[in-house]
Design a protein around this motif. Structure first.
Motif, PDB file in Angstrom:
ATOM      1  N   SER A   1     -44.073  47.248   1.323  1.00 32.03           N
ATOM      2  CA  SER A   1     -44.362  48.641   1.672  1.00 32.03           C
ATOM      3  C   SER A   1     -45.633  49.123   0.980  1.00 32.03           C
ATOM      4  CB  SER A   1     -43.177  49.543   1.310  1.00 32.03           C
ATOM      5  OG  SER A   1     -42.952  49.566  -0.095  1.00 32.03           O
ATOM      6  N   ASP A   2     -45.860  48.674  -0.245  1.00 30.89           N
ATOM      7  CA  ASP A   2     -47.111  49.026  -0.927  1.00 30.89           C
ATOM      8  C   ASP A   2     -48.320  48.367  -0.259  1.00 30.89           C
ATOM      9  OD1 ASP A   2     -46.602  50.897  -2.893  1.00 30.89           O
ATOM     10  OD2 ASP A   2     -45.890  49.409  -4.327  1.00 30.89           O
ATOM     11  N   LEU A   3     -48.128  47.173   0.281  1.00 30.97           N
ATOM     12  CA  LEU A   3     -49.223  46.525   1.008  1.00 30.97           C
ATOM     13  C   LEU A   3     -49.584  47.307   2.264  1.00 30.97           C
ATOM     14  CD1 LEU A   3     -48.522  42.680   0.789  1.00 30.97           C
ATOM     15  CD2 LEU A   3     -50.438  43.946  -0.198  1.00 30.97           C
ATOM     16  N   PHE A   4     -48.565  47.783   3.000  1.00 31.07           N
ATOM     17  CA  PHE A   4     -48.820  48.605   4.175  1.00 31.07           C
ATOM     18  C   PHE A   4     -49.572  49.881   3.801  1.00 31.07           C
ATOM     19  CE2 PHE A   4     -45.376  46.285   6.521  1.00 31.07           C
ATOM     20  CZ  PHE A   4     -46.148  45.959   7.622  1.00 31.07           C
ATOM     21  N   ALA A   5     -49.163  50.501   2.695  1.00 29.89           N
ATOM     22  CA  ALA A   5     -49.842  51.717   2.249  1.00 29.89           C
ATOM     23  C   ALA A   5     -51.299  51.437   1.896  1.00 29.89           C
ATOM     24  CB  ALA A   5     -49.107  52.314   1.046  1.00 29.89           C
ATOM     25  N   MET A   6     -51.554  50.257   1.362  1.00 28.83           N
ATOM     26  CA  MET A   6     -52.929  49.897   1.002  1.00 28.83           C
ATOM     27  C   MET A   6     -53.805  49.754   2.250  1.00 28.83           C
ATOM     28  SD  MET A   6     -54.541  49.585  -1.799  1.00 28.83           S
ATOM     29  CE  MET A   6     -56.272  49.262  -2.148  1.00 28.83           C
ATOM     30  N   ILE A   7     -53.193  49.389   3.379  1.00 23.36           N
ATOM     31  CA  ILE A   7     -53.951  49.353   4.639  1.00 23.36           C
ATOM     32  C   ILE A   7     -54.485  50.746   4.955  1.00 23.36           C
ATOM     33  CG2 ILE A   7     -53.758  49.028   7.141  1.00 23.36           C
ATOM     34  CD1 ILE A   7     -51.689  46.830   6.566  1.00 23.36           C
ATOM     35  N   GLY A   8     -53.637  51.756   4.803  1.00 26.79           N
ATOM     36  CA  GLY A   8     -54.086  53.128   5.027  1.00 26.79           C
ATOM     37  C   GLY A   8     -55.215  53.513   4.101  1.00 26.79           C
ATOM     38  N   THR A   9     -55.102  53.116   2.825  1.00 28.62           N
ATOM     39  CA  THR A   9     -56.160  53.415   1.853  1.00 28.62           C
ATOM     40  C   THR A   9     -57.499  52.826   2.291  1.00 28.62           C
ATOM     41  OG1 THR A   9     -54.589  53.485   0.020  1.00 28.62           O
ATOM     42  CG2 THR A   9     -56.891  53.092  -0.542  1.00 28.62           C
ATOM     43  N   LEU A  10     -57.480  51.579   2.722  1.00 27.55           N
ATOM     44  CA  LEU A  10     -58.727  50.911   3.100  1.00 27.55           C
ATOM     45  C   LEU A  10     -59.365  51.554   4.324  1.00 27.55           C
ATOM     46  CD1 LEU A  10     -57.684  47.194   2.483  1.00 27.55           C
ATOM     47  CD2 LEU A  10     -59.198  48.608   1.090  1.00 27.55           C
ATOM     48  N   PHE A  11     -58.549  51.930   5.321  1.00 26.68           N
ATOM     49  CA  PHE A  11     -59.104  52.611   6.487  1.00 26.68           C
ATOM     50  C   PHE A  11     -59.742  53.942   6.094  1.00 26.68           C
ATOM     51  CE2 PHE A  11     -56.697  49.744   9.296  1.00 26.68           C
ATOM     52  CZ  PHE A  11     -57.609  49.597  10.331  1.00 26.68           C
ATOM     53  N   LEU A  12     -59.056  54.700   5.252  1.00 21.66           N
ATOM     54  CA  LEU A  12     -59.602  55.985   4.822  1.00 21.66           C
ATOM     55  C   LEU A  12     -60.881  55.792   4.006  1.00 21.66           C
ATOM     56  CD1 LEU A  12     -56.265  57.757   3.791  1.00 21.66           C
ATOM     57  CD2 LEU A  12     -57.739  58.394   5.696  1.00 21.66           C
ATOM     58  N   TRP A  13     -60.857  54.835   3.094  1.00 18.62           N
ATOM     59  CA  TRP A  13     -62.021  54.608   2.221  1.00 18.62           C
ATOM     60  C   TRP A  13     -63.247  54.202   3.033  1.00 18.62           C
ATOM     61  CZ3 TRP A  13     -65.610  51.149   0.351  1.00 18.62           C
ATOM     62  CH2 TRP A  13     -66.149  51.419  -0.898  1.00 18.62           C
ATOM     63  N   ILE A  14     -63.054  53.340   4.009  1.00 18.41           N
ATOM     64  CA  ILE A  14     -64.176  52.836   4.811  1.00 18.41           C
ATOM     65  C   ILE A  14     -64.784  53.932   5.673  1.00 18.41           C
ATOM     66  CG2 ILE A  14     -64.777  51.289   6.728  1.00 18.41           C
ATOM     67  CD1 ILE A  14     -62.674  49.317   5.538  1.00 18.41           C
ATOM     68  N   PHE A  15     -63.937  54.781   6.252  1.00 20.77           N
ATOM     69  CA  PHE A  15     -64.426  55.759   7.227  1.00 20.77           C
ATOM     70  C   PHE A  15     -64.726  57.132   6.632  1.00 20.77           C
ATOM     71  CE2 PHE A  15     -62.030  53.009  10.374  1.00 20.77           C
ATOM     72  CZ  PHE A  15     -63.172  52.496  10.955  1.00 20.77           C
ATOM     73  N   TRP A  16     -64.509  57.317   5.331  1.00 18.09           N
ATOM     74  CA  TRP A  16     -64.690  58.649   4.757  1.00 18.09           C
ATOM     75  C   TRP A  16     -66.124  59.196   4.908  1.00 18.09           C
ATOM     76  CZ3 TRP A  16     -59.958  60.118   2.244  1.00 18.09           C
ATOM     77  CH2 TRP A  16     -59.888  61.483   1.987  1.00 18.09           C
ATOM     78  N   PRO A  17     -67.170  58.391   4.827  1.00 10.64           N
ATOM     79  CA  PRO A  17     -68.508  58.950   5.065  1.00 10.64           C
ATOM     80  C   PRO A  17     -68.645  59.620   6.434  1.00 10.64           C
ATOM     81  CG  PRO A  17     -68.696  56.821   3.997  1.00 10.64           C
ATOM     82  CD  PRO A  17     -67.243  56.993   4.335  1.00 10.64           C
ATOM     83  N   SER A  18     -67.955  59.097   7.440  1.00 10.18           N
ATOM     84  CA  SER A  18     -67.985  59.739   8.756  1.00 10.18           C
ATOM     85  C   SER A  18     -67.271  61.082   8.727  1.00 10.18           C
ATOM     86  CB  SER A  18     -67.315  58.828   9.801  1.00 10.18           C
ATOM     87  OG  SER A  18     -68.035  57.630   9.963  1.00 10.18           O
ATOM     88  N   PHE A  19     -66.170  61.163   7.991  1.00 10.63           N
ATOM     89  CA  PHE A  19     -65.418  62.417   7.876  1.00 10.63           C
ATOM     90  C   PHE A  19     -66.302  63.511   7.284  1.00 10.63           C
ATOM     91  CE2 PHE A  19     -62.478  65.431   6.033  1.00 10.63           C
ATOM     92  CZ  PHE A  19     -61.393  65.436   6.898  1.00 10.63           C
ATOM     93  N   ASN A  20     -67.038  63.193   6.220  1.00  7.43           N
ATOM     94  CA  ASN A  20     -67.853  64.198   5.542  1.00  7.43           C
ATOM     95  C   ASN A  20     -69.141  64.544   6.284  1.00  7.43           C
ATOM     96  OD1 ASN A  20     -65.993  64.414   3.509  1.00  7.43           O
ATOM     97  ND2 ASN A  20     -67.215  63.404   1.939  1.00  7.43           N
ATOM     98  N   SER A  21     -69.557  63.696   7.211  1.00  2.00           N
ATOM     99  CA  SER A  21     -70.836  63.928   7.887  1.00  2.00           C
ATOM    100  C   SER A  21     -70.704  64.286   9.364  1.00  2.00           C
ATOM    101  CB  SER A  21     -71.715  62.670   7.780  1.00  2.00           C
ATOM    102  OG  SER A  21     -71.113  61.583   8.476  1.00  2.00           O
TER     103      SER A  21
END
Length: 427
Positions: free
Chosen positions: A205-225
């Protein structure tokens, strides 16, 4: 659930269809193009569509999987996330359009689609504070109320205060966190003050949660811009966020090792605190603050987030009677406040002439104050014992609201009666 939830969901969707039929139109309609006298908006649509896709992935994949850390609540984390997102983007489109177009027909363009996703993100942040403790019906009601309050505050901050908050540190992250905390405080469950067995995580379950973290981390520059002005401002929003996130990761790892027993890393810290840099740099992401300052902001946010998870979350649960399931105060609340304060300092030093430091401070105060008042009001409505909320012993368990695989429901039976009896029963 069998009648209340379907009736409420279908009624809301019928209302959405009627309202869209009355008030919403394509941006390519002749009347809209004649008013703008150009096809600029259509060109902008396809230029910004890749950024919209990034934000869309964050909403439906990133946030969803980030909340799958509990061993028996993965279906609800991802499934209710999808439900909230689908409802929220429709309602957000309508409310945002009504406020900004003053009762006229609402043209649907790429900016309105991005803002609809932003309004949904606010609810998903708040969802993390009450995750596992409320029913789908309560989540439906909370989505409608919170998006309405959020759009009103966002209109006040942008149109009246004319504050700069391009990455929405204040209007989305701080607002969503404190709204959720206010709801969680009203819905406090004394029976959960010592924790719950289902609130624990497992390796997978922690591995699945880490998938969410990686997607958010990678795409966050798009969110802010995504909604920044094209050119220098959008470029700075991307680059500042990029390096703020990178600096945040190192600080988060370092402080996780520092505060944990024998210097081991905590997966809770890594899943959440590594994202705090994207939250905290949002307010001044498009400003000329220099890269070293954006890295300082990100590093500070990573440190504060880890310390929040280690010391503030237990304090909130025991002293303030606020059970913050996902620790949204540490990922969104505190970094959002840091972002707001950084924006005030940046404007005060003349980095941006769009606003004044007083208006920036008013925007931060408005976002937190409106969130707390709106959250208390929503919590009082959700506390009515008619919404199918789970009992204390059934919290954080998918089987209350979902059909789950037989082996998951059979676990308790297996352990209670022994493997031999279970085998005989199956035969």
């Amino acid at each position: 659930m069998r009648f209340k939830f379907p009736l409420m969901a279908i009624s809301l969707e019928v209302a959405m269809i009627v309202l869209f039929g009355l008030f919403v139109q394509y941006e390519t309609d002749y009347s809209v193009l004649r008013q703008t006298n150009s096809s600029k908006s259509i060109d902008e649509f396809f230029v910004l569509y890749p950024l919209f896709q990034d934000v869309h992935v964050m909403i439906f994949v990133g946030f969803g999987f980030l909340m799958t850390f509990m061993k028996k609540y993965g279906f609800s984390s991802v499934g209710i996330n999808l439900f909230i997102g689908a409802l929220g983007l429709q309602w957000g489109t309508l409310i945002w359009g009504i406020l900004h177009y003053h009762g006229q027909k609402i043209p649907i363009g790429i900016i309105s689609m991005i803002n609809a996703d932003f309004s949904t993100a606010t609810v998903l942040i708040s969802f993390g504070a009450v995750l596992g403790k409320i029913s789908p019906i309560q989540m439906l009601i909370m989505t409608i109320i919170e998006i309405t309050v959020f759009v009103g505050n966002e209109y006040l901050v942008v149109e009246k205060f004319m504050a700069s908050d391009i990455g929405a540190s204040m209007t989305i992250h701080a607002f969503g966190a404190y709204f959720g905390l206010a709801v969680a405080g009203i819905l406090y469950r004394p029976g959960l003050r010592r924790g719950h067995d289902n609130e624990e995580s497992e390796y997978h379950s922690d591995l699945f949660a880490m998938i969410g973290t990686l997607f958010l981390w990678i795409f966050w520059p798009s969110f802010n811009s995504a909604v920044a002005d094209a050119g220098d401002k959008q470029y700075r929003a991307i680059v500042n966020t990029y390096f703020s996130l990178a600096a945040c990761v190192l600080t988060a790892y370092a402080f996780s090792s520092l505060v944990e027993h024998r210097g081991k890393l905590s997966m809770v810290h890594i899943q959440n605190a590594t994202l705090a840099g994207g939250v905290s740099v949002g307010t001044c992401a498009d400003m000329d603050i220099s890269l070293c300052v954006s890295m300082i902001i990100g590093s500070t946010a990573g440190m504060v987030s880890v310390l929040g998870f280690k010391f503030l979350t237990p304090l909130f649960a025991t002293k303030l009677r606020i059970q913050d399931t996902c620790g949204v105060h540490n990922l969104h609340g505190l970094p959002g406040v840091i972002g707001g304060l950084a924006g005030i300092a940046a404007v005060a030093m003349g980095v941006s002439d769009k606003s004044t430091w007083a208006m920036q401070a008013a925007a931060l105060g408005s976002s937190i104050g409106t969130a707390v008042v709106g959250g208390i009001f929503t919590g009082l409505i959700l506390k009515l014992p008619i919404w199918g909320q789970p009992l204390d012993q059934n919290c954080y368990d998918d089987s209350v609201y979902w059909e789950v695989p037989w082996w998951k429901e059979g676990d308790n039976c297996f352990h209670e009666h022994g493997s031999q009896n279970q085998l005989e029963l199956e035969v």
